[in-house]
Design a protein around this motif. Structure first.
Motif, mmCIF file in Angstrom:
data_model
loop_
_atom_site.group_PDB
_atom_site.id
_atom_site.type_symbol
_atom_site.label_atom_id
_atom_site.label_comp_id
_atom_site.label_asym_id
_atom_site.label_seq_id
_atom_site.Cartn_x
_atom_site.Cartn_y
_atom_site.Cartn_z
ATOM 1 N N GLY A 21 -18.221 43.820 2.755
ATOM 2 C CA GLY A 21 -19.548 43.452 3.219
ATOM 3 C C GLY A 21 -20.569 44.304 3.453
ATOM 4 N N GLY A 22 -21.455 44.949 3.982
ATOM 5 C CA GLY A 22 -21.996 45.589 5.025
ATOM 6 C C GLY A 22 -21.726 47.061 4.227
ATOM 7 N N THR A 23 -20.832 47.683 4.668
ATOM 8 C CA THR A 23 -20.217 49.083 3.745
ATOM 9 C C THR A 23 -20.365 48.765 1.913
ATOM 10 N N ALA A 24 -20.018 47.603 1.368
ATOM 11 C CA ALA A 24 -20.186 47.816 0.037
ATOM 12 C C ALA A 24 -21.887 47.769 -0.247
ATOM 13 N N ASP A 25 -22.311 47.345 0.065
ATOM 14 C CA ASP A 25 -23.715 47.005 0.357
ATOM 15 C C ASP A 25 -25.050 48.335 0.190
ATOM 16 N N MET A 26 -24.572 48.958 1.107
ATOM 17 C CA MET A 26 -24.887 50.166 1.612
ATOM 18 C C MET A 26 -24.236 51.297 0.529
ATOM 19 N N ILE A 27 -23.355 51.690 0.172
ATOM 20 C CA ILE A 27 -22.327 52.220 -0.922
ATOM 21 C C ILE A 27 -23.315 52.031 -2.494
ATOM 22 N N ARG A 28 -23.593 50.533 -2.894
ATOM 23 C CA ARG A 28 -23.783 49.777 -4.056
ATOM 24 C C ARG A 28 -25.769 50.440 -3.801
ATOM 25 N N GLN A 29 -26.134 51.185 -2.977
ATOM 26 C CA GLN A 29 -27.755 50.729 -2.491
ATOM 27 C C GLN A 29 -28.083 52.149 -2.968
ATOM 28 N N ASN A 30 -26.860 53.499 -2.366
ATOM 29 C CA ASN A 30 -27.027 54.655 -2.521
ATOM 30 C C ASN A 30 -26.262 55.240 -3.346
ATOM 31 N N MET A 31 -25.497 54.298 -4.272
ATOM 32 C CA MET A 31 -24.655 55.301 -5.144
ATOM 33 C C MET A 31 -25.015 53.857 -6.705
ATOM 34 N N LYS A 32 -26.387 54.030 -6.807
ATOM 35 C CA LYS A 32 -26.828 53.677 -7.858
ATOM 36 C C LYS A 32 -25.724 53.485 -9.553
ATOM 37 N N ASP A 33 -24.950 54.780 -9.948
ATOM 38 C CA ASP A 33 -24.045 55.074 -10.813
ATOM 39 C C ASP A 33 -23.310 54.757 -10.735
ATOM 40 N N ILE A 34 -22.222 53.913 -10.201
ATOM 41 C CA ILE A 34 -20.876 53.847 -9.918
ATOM 42 C C ILE A 34 -20.807 52.106 -9.757
ATOM 43 N N SER A 35 -20.043 51.430 -10.417
ATOM 44 C CA SER A 35 -19.778 50.079 -9.867
ATOM 45 C C SER A 35 -19.640 49.900 -8.464
ATOM 46 N N VAL A 36 -19.686 48.985 -7.943
ATOM 47 C CA VAL A 36 -18.961 49.256 -6.720
ATOM 48 C C VAL A 36 -18.294 47.587 -6.258
ATOM 49 N N VAL A 37 -17.007 46.990 -6.912
ATOM 50 C CA VAL A 37 -16.622 46.065 -6.826
ATOM 51 C C VAL A 37 -16.127 45.431 -5.681
ATOM 52 N N GLU A 38 -16.929 44.241 -4.177
ATOM 53 C CA GLU A 38 -17.064 43.976 -3.218
ATOM 54 C C GLU A 38 -15.737 43.071 -2.805
#
Length: 163
Positions: free
Chosen positions: A61-78
């Motif tokens: 959810g929102g945590t995955a979105d925040m991590i994705r926006q702030n850590m662009k150099d790693i894949s975030v799987v939701e």
């Protein structure tokens, strides 16, 4: 064989325990689970990642979105919220005699809109993008006479705090 290193930042303890349990059988995956929601989750991700290299971050959810926006150099799987979960929550809400609303991040409200449209339910659905926005929406809905909220972890927590 190199293991896939996963940093899991999850909004509540039960989900973290489920991820641990489900990944134990996969020898090629090494998962570290932490409980944190929204800003707290982002802080945990930044702190843990500064100390160790991970191949991906698993969140929701929102945590995955925040991590994705702030850590662009790693894949975030939701981890998606299941349509079945939303369906059950809406069905329970429809049995509630007072006014209820759905308040959450777009990952949940998008599915809720689709479900309510399909079922032709006229349900108040509000999307939020931050904890502060959740509080504002909840206060507004409370003033309008809504007495039950269906939402994510942060929305449920703030709704309880507001009574």
């Amino acid at each position: 064989m190199n293991k896939i290193k996963v940093l899991a930042i999850l909004p509540y303890k039960e989900l973290a325990e489920m991820v641990k349990r489900l990944t134990e059988t996969y020898m090629q995956i090494e998962v570290e689970c932490y409980v944190g929601n929204l800003k707290e989750g982002l802080e945990i991700a930044c702190e843990k990642r500064s100390k160790k290299a991970y191949d991906l971050i698993l969140s929701r959810g929102g945590t995955a979105d925040m991590i994705r926006q702030n850590m662009k150099d790693i894949s975030v799987v939701e981890i998606p919220i299941s349509f079945e979960d939303i369906f059950c929550a809406v069905m329970l809400g429809k049995n509630y005699k007072e006014r209820f609303a759905i308040v959450s991040f777009p990952a949940l409200t998008g599915q809720a809109h689709m479900l309510c449209d399909l079922l032709q339910y006229d349900t108040e659905i509000r999307s939020i993008h931050s904890e502060e926005e959740a509080v504002l929406q909840l206060e507004n809905l409370q003033k309008q006479g809504y007495t039950m909220i269906i939402g994510d972890v942060i929305t449920a927590q703030k709704a309880r705090e507001l009574g």
